[in-house]
Motif scaffolding. Structure first.
Motif, mmCIF file in Angstrom:
data_model
loop_
_atom_site.group_PDB
_atom_site.id
_atom_site.type_symbol
_atom_site.label_atom_id
_atom_site.label_comp_id
_atom_site.label_asym_id
_atom_site.label_seq_id
_atom_site.Cartn_x
_atom_site.Cartn_y
_atom_site.Cartn_z
ATOM 1 N N LEU A 191 40.512 42.159 30.056
ATOM 2 C CA LEU A 191 41.286 41.715 31.222
ATOM 3 C C LEU A 191 42.100 42.868 31.822
ATOM 4 O O LEU A 191 42.247 42.964 33.045
ATOM 5 C CB LEU A 191 42.201 40.563 30.822
ATOM 6 N N ARG A 192 42.615 43.742 30.973
ATOM 7 C CA ARG A 192 43.322 44.932 31.472
ATOM 8 C C ARG A 192 42.368 45.820 32.257
ATOM 9 O O ARG A 192 42.712 46.331 33.328
ATOM 10 C CB ARG A 192 43.915 45.711 30.299
ATOM 11 N N SER A 193 41.162 45.994 31.746
ATOM 12 C CA SER A 193 40.199 46.889 32.380
ATOM 13 C C SER A 193 39.764 46.404 33.756
ATOM 14 O O SER A 193 39.456 47.221 34.629
ATOM 15 C CB SER A 193 38.967 47.067 31.480
ATOM 16 N N VAL A 194 39.720 45.083 33.954
ATOM 17 C CA VAL A 194 39.322 44.573 35.265
ATOM 18 C C VAL A 194 40.504 44.455 36.222
ATOM 19 O O VAL A 194 40.320 44.157 37.403
ATOM 20 C CB VAL A 194 38.583 43.213 35.165
ATOM 21 N N GLY A 195 41.723 44.684 35.712
ATOM 22 C CA GLY A 195 42.898 44.684 36.584
ATOM 23 C C GLY A 195 43.720 43.420 36.570
ATOM 24 O O GLY A 195 44.586 43.234 37.429
ATOM 25 N N LEU A 196 43.491 42.531 35.579
ATOM 26 C CA LEU A 196 44.286 41.309 35.451
ATOM 27 C C LEU A 196 45.356 41.537 34.385
ATOM 28 O O LEU A 196 45.256 41.068 33.244
ATOM 29 C CB LEU A 196 43.384 40.124 35.089
ATOM 30 N N TYR A 197 46.388 42.274 34.749
ATOM 31 C CA TYR A 197 47.341 42.800 33.770
ATOM 32 C C TYR A 197 48.214 41.723 33.134
ATOM 33 O O TYR A 197 48.427 41.742 31.921
ATOM 34 C CB TYR A 197 48.197 43.882 34.425
ATOM 35 N N ASP A 198 48.715 40.795 33.913
ATOM 36 C CA ASP A 198 49.567 39.752 33.326
ATOM 37 C C ASP A 198 48.770 38.827 32.419
ATOM 38 O O ASP A 198 49.261 38.385 31.373
ATOM 39 C CB ASP A 198 50.265 38.952 34.432
ATOM 40 N N ARG A 199 47.546 38.529 32.815
ATOM 41 C CA ARG A 199 46.701 37.683 31.970
ATOM 42 C C ARG A 199 46.356 38.410 30.667
ATOM 43 O O ARG A 199 46.294 37.800 29.593
ATOM 44 C CB ARG A 199 45.418 37.315 32.725
ATOM 45 N N ALA A 200 46.132 39.708 30.755
ATOM 46 C CA ALA A 200 45.792 40.494 29.565
ATOM 47 C C ALA A 200 46.909 40.467 28.540
ATOM 48 O O ALA A 200 46.658 40.437 27.324
ATOM 49 C CB ALA A 200 45.507 41.940 29.971
ATOM 50 N N ARG A 201 48.147 40.455 28.999
ATOM 51 C CA ARG A 201 49.295 40.517 28.085
ATOM 52 C C ARG A 201 49.333 39.322 27.131
ATOM 53 O O ARG A 201 49.803 39.445 25.997
ATOM 54 C CB ARG A 201 50.597 40.602 28.878
ATOM 55 N N GLN A 204 41.189 44.361 48.659
ATOM 56 C CA GLN A 204 41.383 44.109 47.233
ATOM 57 C C GLN A 204 41.845 42.675 46.967
ATOM 58 O O GLN A 204 41.534 42.102 45.923
ATOM 59 C CB GLN A 204 42.372 45.120 46.641
ATOM 60 N N LYS A 205 42.568 42.101 47.926
ATOM 61 C CA LYS A 205 42.968 40.697 47.788
ATOM 62 C C LYS A 205 41.747 39.795 47.831
ATOM 63 O O LYS A 205 41.639 38.823 47.059
ATOM 64 C CB LYS A 205 43.947 40.315 48.892
ATOM 65 N N GLU A 206 40.806 40.105 48.699
ATOM 66 C CA GLU A 206 39.579 39.321 48.815
ATOM 67 C C GLU A 206 38.740 39.469 47.537
ATOM 68 O O GLU A 206 38.160 38.497 47.049
ATOM 69 C CB GLU A 206 38.777 39.772 50.038
ATOM 70 N N ARG A 207 38.688 40.695 47.016
ATOM 71 C CA ARG A 207 37.963 40.916 45.767
ATOM 72 C C ARG A 207 38.619 40.129 44.635
ATOM 73 O O ARG A 207 37.927 39.536 43.795
ATOM 74 C CB ARG A 207 37.929 42.402 45.414
ATOM 75 N N TYR A 208 39.947 40.125 44.602
ATOM 76 C CA TYR A 208 40.668 39.362 43.579
ATOM 77 C C TYR A 208 40.305 37.878 43.673
ATOM 78 O O TYR A 208 40.012 37.233 42.656
ATOM 79 C CB TYR A 208 42.173 39.552 43.760
ATOM 80 N N ARG A 209 40.283 37.346 44.880
ATOM 81 C CA ARG A 209 40.000 35.925 45.078
ATOM 82 C C ARG A 209 38.589 35.571 44.616
ATOM 83 O O ARG A 209 38.372 34.558 43.954
ATOM 84 C CB ARG A 209 40.170 35.564 46.559
ATOM 85 N N LYS A 210 37.618 36.429 44.954
ATOM 86 C CA LYS A 210 36.227 36.128 44.653
ATOM 87 C C LYS A 210 35.814 36.492 43.227
ATOM 88 O O LYS A 210 35.058 35.758 42.573
ATOM 89 C CB LYS A 210 35.318 36.880 45.639
ATOM 90 N N GLU A 211 36.271 37.663 42.740
ATOM 91 C CA GLU A 211 35.755 38.204 41.483
ATOM 92 C C GLU A 211 36.715 38.091 40.305
ATOM 93 O O GLU A 211 36.273 37.863 39.174
ATOM 94 C CB GLU A 211 35.358 39.672 41.662
ATOM 95 N N LEU A 212 38.013 38.270 40.571
ATOM 96 C CA LEU A 212 38.960 38.333 39.455
ATOM 97 C C LEU A 212 39.558 36.982 39.091
ATOM 98 O O LEU A 212 39.737 36.673 37.915
ATOM 99 C CB LEU A 212 40.084 39.331 39.759
ATOM 100 N N LYS A 213 39.881 36.183 40.087
ATOM 101 C CA LYS A 213 40.525 34.901 39.810
ATOM 102 C C LYS A 213 39.706 34.030 38.859
ATOM 103 O O LYS A 213 40.277 33.405 37.941
ATOM 104 C CB LYS A 213 40.846 34.170 41.101
ATOM 105 N N PRO A 214 38.377 33.973 39.001
ATOM 106 C CA PRO A 214 37.581 33.182 38.048
ATOM 107 C C PRO A 214 37.715 33.673 36.605
ATOM 108 O O PRO A 214 37.551 32.890 35.670
ATOM 109 C CB PRO A 214 36.139 33.353 38.545
ATOM 110 N N LEU A 215 38.030 34.950 36.427
ATOM 111 C CA LEU A 215 38.151 35.508 35.079
ATOM 112 C C LEU A 215 39.462 35.108 34.415
ATOM 113 O O LEU A 215 39.605 35.255 33.189
ATOM 114 C CB LEU A 215 38.058 37.043 35.125
ATOM 115 N N GLU A 216 40.410 34.621 35.195
ATOM 116 C CA GLU A 216 41.698 34.204 34.621
ATOM 117 C C GLU A 216 41.570 32.970 33.737
ATOM 118 O O GLU A 216 42.481 32.626 33.004
ATOM 119 C CB GLU A 216 42.709 33.938 35.749
ATOM 120 N N LYS A 217 40.407 32.308 33.795
ATOM 121 C CA LYS A 217 40.166 31.142 32.939
ATOM 122 C C LYS A 217 39.915 31.553 31.488
ATOM 123 O O LYS A 217 39.843 30.695 30.604
ATOM 124 C CB LYS A 217 38.974 30.338 33.457
ATOM 125 N N LEU A 218 39.751 32.832 31.241
ATOM 126 C CA LEU A 218 39.511 33.313 29.877
ATOM 127 C C LEU A 218 40.667 32.933 28.961
ATOM 128 O O LEU A 218 41.813 33.132 29.311
ATOM 129 C CB LEU A 218 39.330 34.840 29.907
#
Length: 403
Positions: free
Chosen positions: A202-212, A389-403
């Motif tokens: 999660l850190r590597s993809v840029g989801l820092y708070d979720r990674a913590r 980057q906000k659009e990329r977050y919405r499409k690519e990163l937000k789904p990964l927050e379910k981890l």
């Protein structure tokens, strides 16, 4: 802190093994439960099962038989293969080629040894970070093949799911990767390694708070190791929480004496929290512990920029030899008021960082939260980057927050 210590002594006795295990209460040093057993060498793995059951009984912990059965699925029955596996694990931190030799021998002896294939994948992954030119694609292919073989042999081991998670990450298929990390967590949510890897992904993809969330759990489970704390500090740094990062790194550095990466990160946090004299001392300390006396040029450049020594900072960057795309380098430009250079570095980081560094730099959470980018707010070029980057977050990163 650990409440109990398990002290093991294994000795070969003719054609058998004698295992002495003492469960010790850490605070007082009292032996809670002694365990002594001798079995023929072909029954070696029964010794491990016996220790697990005896420790569980002493601590009044319910040892689930299904969990033990899954552990046994990951074992080889061949002691020579197991020995090569252990030697491969030991070599991973120092010599990837040596690790590859041991893991390759282990799977040659026992072609159904899933964990040895997983170890082989880890060794190729480590080698991949050092490989150059035409060997890079070959190494990546061998890494993926080893991880796939491990998973095909045993899909219910946390380790093999972690391997497939990293394999898909290297292929930039992060949704598939997240599925495997999620599976590993379901299989063993109490594992330091599983939580550390999930957090690192999660850190590597840029989801820092979720990674913590996972890194903090790994740090609690293993308070001796510094890796989880280091990665937590990295997350805080990317989010611009430099004081929090400094405190974490102050905790991590003593656990990793001589770790240049930890020392560099700590020195950077000192600069970014205005502790310039401490940062100078940290830079001197880094040079003293380095065997070649190499200078931490990037940290020196950030420090010079923070002290408004423009030419010195730029000279130090030039001594680096190439652009590193990093937050530290961009910070030099921003501290010097060089907005165009900072924007060029951000754009290059977004475009090339995954290929060159296996990280997604300048994710939307970082760009929108880190105060170092405030001076770029309102700039047409930066606002376009932020929108992208906000659009990329919405499409690519937000789904990964379910981890």
């Amino acid at each position: 802190e650990a409440k109990y210590l398990l002290l093991l002594n294994l000795r070969p006795v003719e054609r058998s093994y004698r295992l002495t295990a003492n469960l010790v209460e850490a605070a007082r040093g009292d032996i809670v439960q002694p365990y002594i057993r001798e079995l023929p060498e072909e029954d070696y793995f029964s010794l491990e099962d016996g220790v697990a059951r005896e420790v569980a009984r002493a601590l009044r912990v319910h040892l689930v038989e299904e969990r033990l059965r899954k552990i046994k699925l990951r074992e080889t029955k061949n002691l020579e293969a197991y020995d090569h596996y252990l030697n491969g694990q030991s070599a991973l931190s120092e010599d990837f080629e040596e690790a590859i030799r041991h893991f390759s021998r282990a799977v040659e002896i026992d072609p159904r040894y899933a964990l040895a294939y997983w170890g082989l994948g880890n060794a190729f992954e480590g080698l991949l970070e050092t490989a150059e030119g035409t060997h890079r694609e070959e190494t990546r292919g061998r890494m993926f093949a080893a991880y796939r073989q491990a998973f095909d042999l045993n899909a219910v081991a946390p380790e093999t799911n972690l391997g497939m998670g990293w394999a898909h990450f290297y292929e930039a298929d992060n949704l598939e990767a997240a599925g495997h990390f999620r599976a590993a967590l379901k299989l063993d949510a109490g594992s330091v390694m599983v939580n550390l890897d999930a957090g690192a992904f999660l850190r590597s993809v840029g989801l820092y708070d979720r990674a913590r969330r996972y890194l903090e759990r790994a740090a609690r489970l293993n308070p001796i190791d510094h890796q989880a704390v280091m990665q937590m500090a990295q997350c805080q740094t990317f989010m611009g929480r430099y004081e929090s990062a400094r405190k974490l790194l102050k905790e991590a550095v003593p656990k990793a004496p001589g770790d240049r990466q930890a020392l560099n990160a700590y020195a950077f946090s000192l600069v970014m929290t205005g502790r310039h004299e401490e940062a100078e001392a940290a830079v001197e300390g880094i040079m003293k512990i380095d065997p070649q006396g190499r200078r931490p040029l990037m940290i020196e450049a950030v420090l010079a920029a923070a002290m408004r020594e423009k030419q010195k900072a730029l000279d130090l960057l030039a001594m680096q030899g190439r652009s590193w795309l990093t937050l530290e380098e961009t910070s030099v430009f921003l501290l010097l008021g060089m907005k165009e250079e900072a924007l060029a570095n951000i754009e290059a980081g977004i475009e090339r960082a995954f290929t060159e560094r296996r990280m997604y730099l300048y994710s939307y959470p970082c760009l929108s939260s880190n105060r170092i980018f405030r001076s770029l707010r309102g700039e047409t070029r930066f606002e376009a980057i932020l929108k992208q980057q906000k659009e990329r977050y919405r499409k690519e990163l937000k789904p990964l927050e379910k981890l």
